[in-house]
Design a protein around this motif. Structure first.
Motif, mmCIF file in Angstrom:
data_model
loop_
_atom_site.group_PDB
_atom_site.id
_atom_site.type_symbol
_atom_site.label_atom_id
_atom_site.label_comp_id
_atom_site.label_asym_id
_atom_site.label_seq_id
_atom_site.Cartn_x
_atom_site.Cartn_y
_atom_site.Cartn_z
ATOM 1 N N THR A 51 1.048 -1.563 -0.145
ATOM 2 C CA THR A 51 0.037 -0.265 0.100
ATOM 3 C C THR A 51 0.631 1.095 0.245
ATOM 4 N N ARG A 101 2.173 4.657 -2.696
ATOM 5 C CA ARG A 101 2.545 5.414 -3.855
ATOM 6 C C ARG A 101 3.108 4.696 -4.519
ATOM 7 N N VAL A 134 1.095 6.224 -9.025
ATOM 8 C CA VAL A 134 -0.200 5.261 -8.933
ATOM 9 C C VAL A 134 0.103 5.565 -7.759
ATOM 10 N N GLU A 135 -2.012 5.243 -6.961
ATOM 11 C CA GLU A 135 -2.189 4.315 -5.739
ATOM 12 C C GLU A 135 -1.744 2.807 -5.700
ATOM 13 N N PHE A 136 -1.589 2.147 -4.998
ATOM 14 C CA PHE A 136 -1.540 1.001 -4.903
ATOM 15 C C PHE A 136 -2.375 1.044 -3.119
ATOM 16 N N LYS A 137 -3.441 -0.014 -3.014
ATOM 17 C CA LYS A 137 -3.842 -0.731 -1.814
ATOM 18 C C LYS A 137 -4.117 -1.801 -2.165
ATOM 19 N N ALA A 188 -3.313 -1.528 -8.016
ATOM 20 C CA ALA A 188 -3.405 0.057 -8.317
ATOM 21 C C ALA A 188 -4.586 0.034 -10.163
#
Length: 141
Positions: free
Chosen positions: A11, A13, A21-24, A28
């Motif tokens: 999680t 950026r 890109v924002e990972f969660k 993403a």
């Protein structure tokens, strides 16, 4: 497009060229990536999936690294028609040497197995024919 990080559950950026890109939880979503960005990500173990391919339920080799494509091709739950489709899509797209070599080895193995089965069948038929020809049904005295 869906990007899956090689770091499970990541999680944070990440910046890929001009794109942040924002990972969660390791995933993403982006609207689009350039071919260069996609190649950069895939070379580093990320998986990039086009939503159109996901919606159709088709495996897209261009959205996976070489190892993932080979793993898919080796699965027992796909048939030779699907293997041919994926290998063809790979040849028309990235044309990676490792996938091509896997496909060539697979075809050679299938051909060898078919030849072996035909030889066994011919030997069994010859054996049965030999046994049937050797029985005369009576005494020759």
């Amino acid at each position: 497009m869906k990007i899956t990080s090689p770091i499970e559950k990541y999680t944070g950026r990440s910046v890929i060229g001009p794109t942040a890109v924002e990972f969660k939880d390791g995933v993403a979503e982006v609207d689009e990536l350039s071919a260069g960005q996609r190649a950069y990500l895939e070379a580093r173990g990320y998986t990039v999936e086009d939503e159109a391919q996901e919606d159709e339920g088709l495996f897209d080799p261009a959205s996976h690294n070489q190892e993932q494509v080979v793993e898919y091709l080796e699965r027992d739950d796909i048939d030779d028609e699907e293997r041919a489709r994926v290998v063809g899509a790979e040849a028309d797209g990235k044309a990676r040497k490792g996938v091509r070599e896997w496909a060539e080895a697979y075809v050679a193995k299938r051909e060898a197995a078919a030849k072996e089965a035909a030889e066994r069948e011919a030997a069994e038929k010859a054996k049965q024919d030999g046994q049937a020809g050797g029985v005369d049904g009576g005494d020759a005295a």
